[in-house]
Enzyme design. Sequence first.
Site, short mmCIF file in Angstrom:
data_model
loop_
_atom_site.label_atom_id
_atom_site.label_comp_id
_atom_site.label_asym_id
_atom_site.label_seq_id
_atom_site.Cartn_x
_atom_site.Cartn_y
_atom_site.Cartn_z
N HIS A 106 0.88 -1.18 0.00
CA HIS A 106 0.00 0.00 0.00
C HIS A 106 0.90 1.22 0.00
O HIS A 106 1.82 1.30 0.82
CB HIS A 106 -0.90 -0.01 1.24
CG HIS A 106 -2.03 0.97 1.14
ND1 HIS A 106 -1.83 2.33 1.17
CD2 HIS A 106 -3.36 0.79 0.97
CE1 HIS A 106 -3.00 2.93 1.04
NE2 HIS A 106 -3.95 2.02 0.91
N ARG B 25 -6.42 10.32 -0.25
CA ARG B 25 -6.09 10.85 -1.58
C ARG B 25 -7.37 11.07 -2.40
O ARG B 25 -7.46 12.01 -3.16
CB ARG B 25 -5.11 9.92 -2.30
CG ARG B 25 -3.68 10.08 -1.78
CD ARG B 25 -2.75 9.02 -2.34
NE ARG B 25 -2.96 7.74 -1.68
CZ ARG B 25 -2.95 6.57 -2.30
NH1 ARG B 25 -2.74 6.50 -3.59
NH2 ARG B 25 -3.15 5.46 -1.63
#
Lengths: 224, 542
Positions: free
Chosen positions: B318, B338
């Site tokens: 990740h 994000r």
Amino acid sequence: MKEIKIYVMGKEYLVPEGLTIMQALEYCGFFFVRGAGCRGGFCGACSTVYRKKDSFRLKVGLACQTKVEEGMYLTQLPFYPANKAIYNIEELSYDSQIFIKYYPEILRCIACGSCNRVCPQDLKVMEYINAAIRGDVKKVAEFSFDCIMCGLCASRCPAEIVQYYVGLLGRRIYGRLIQKKAKDLEKKIKEIEEGKFEKELEELMKMSIEKLKELYEKREIEAE
Amino acid sequence: MYLDYMKESIKKVEATREKRIKETFPKLKAEEKQELLKNYHPDYKAGTVREIKVGVNKGDLVVNEIADILESYSYLNPENFKYENVDYDVDVLIIGGGGAGVSAALSAFEYTKNILLVTKLRIGDANTIMAQGGIQAADKENDSPAIHYLDVMGGGGYKNIPKLVYTLVNEGPKIIKWLEELGVMFDKKEDGTMITIHGGGTSRKRMHTCKDYTGMEIMRVIRDDFFNKRINYLEFTCAIELLTDEDGKCCGAVLLNLENGKILIVKSKVTILATGGAGRLHVQGFPTSNHYGATADGLVLGYRAGAKFVYLDTIQYHPTGVAFPEQILGQLITEKVRSLGAQLVNCDGEQFIYPLETRDVVASAIIRECIKGKGIKTLSGYGVWLDTPLIEILKGEGTIEKELPAMFRQFLRFGIDIRKEPVLTYPTQHYQNGGILINENCETNVFGLLACGEVSGGVHGRNRLMGNSLLDILVFGKRAGKRAGELLRELPPIKKLTLNHLITYHKELKEIGIDENRKSPKILPDYRKGEFQKKLPFLINL
């Protein structure tokens, strides 16, 4: 590295400063079978009760998210014998007495606020128990939403309420019966069942990688 | 609390913020992505994978740490194992108590009440509960399973198994509906419309969320339903071997009670592996976002019984694990950060990648930035900034507390207010892309053995997209339970219980000279101080 003194279930250990309680216990040689779960603050397996030396005040925290401090006296509560009501969600309908029906003990709440003080998520636990008594599902659901079901509230409750199961019942009723259903969703399921996308999907499944790549690179991306 | 030199770098991030608000970093072209992956993705690092020397996939490439546990002996001696006392005789045995295992149990329950679910921690102590970002499903007006299909294939490097992807995307909306009816509180508008957002590599906003507690909310609800149905379960009990009959069909498992070391024998008509992933093997020394029990036990059990696997040479890192503070190193910073507008910036406050490229690409870009000397030094390595205060500017004050309460709380515990200060991030071992090969009904090549969730492989190809794992475990979890139910009528009766597969497997291990002290599955990682790291307490009698 600076070492600090902690007391695990009363016994003294020296550990490096800066570790979480969980890391410190492992440093001392304890191996977790119970008392550790996600190690990320979500599962509620590592509830810990502690106090600082020379203080009467009991504090709580998740062992995986709390730093050890000098003079900490600590123990874990890896299990709490809580009573969960059994129900079939499909048969539940909402009425203002529903929480009292499944968890009558909520009426014993003496509004002492102990649950609020021990919640490691800082939730307004007592407020949602009072909302449950009034049958205010929305408030129960919203106020309890961030609950990780660690059981610390129940462990301190003089009325023997299992707050986190009351919250869970409230959220399920709210999600199932009060929140409006998503209309797009119904429509899309119907379209899928009618086979609207079958042909396109079948073509994609048979497609060469080159052709797929081409489509992928050209695909339209929904704006932010 | 940040260290002084970090605060200096934050000033640069703050100085460029105004300019960056209007700046969209260009998306990479296909060739540029390939180049970036080849040079910087950990999967491509020399010497980190090797050919497996035993078993049905002999000769295939496997990540070293997984190969190590596959090329190990059982704790049991198949030559003198006693099969007489069967402790549980069930229709369906489910190994694993996360989202996949519990949803398998719920759907198997429609066929039989004689189910046993075993898990080595508690029910729900799994990666499911830690999944923050969301669950994908193509249910919006402008979306379709076909559009979702293309996103999944592109994200997976076109290596995904088409029939599995078809099943995943086609059943997505139905799964959301199922959850809605179970009472999962999705983020919705007043009129019931789902509030959906983008994830890395999605072409439509199809990420459904429950704040940043999506997996926790789903797990709490399906677990409650599991308890309401009073399905039998054993916690703190680990399956350490599968049993096969004389025909090689899977017919149960050998369990170990982790609290007293007692061996238990389960005879089952159908067995479902739902044991999850491999984060706690710490591939290449990476920290992990995974839960305590993610030690790939199911891969070991299945492989020894003859189940084939795919793509165990690729791991998902990740992109945004916690790089600071050290106490929560490697824990997940959800992709939703994000999705909400936070940018990735280097020590000079410059962007270097479009924030919602697929995970493999973003992780590689962060690693490249740190190698180039544009990272920020942390106590154990490097990191780059994830500029969270941008979210409050772009989406309005209060957005972080409302949309990211888990993350807000997590950093605040260590004196960092993510509304005002950015966070330091670096890739963390997150997901096992491959696993035991299944068909769309979750069947493996071993009769009587099904698999679902992270332990299985094929649906995500070589790189999973955000939000497709929660979908995967529920789609295939439910299908596994259903198929198990159907198989009860189809499978021939069980013959004698054996560990014959182990006899063959051990022989192969001996032939290539594997040290007989090397044993697996790992069960739980040992983080005790070195001097205490001896045999695990529950292995004393084995």
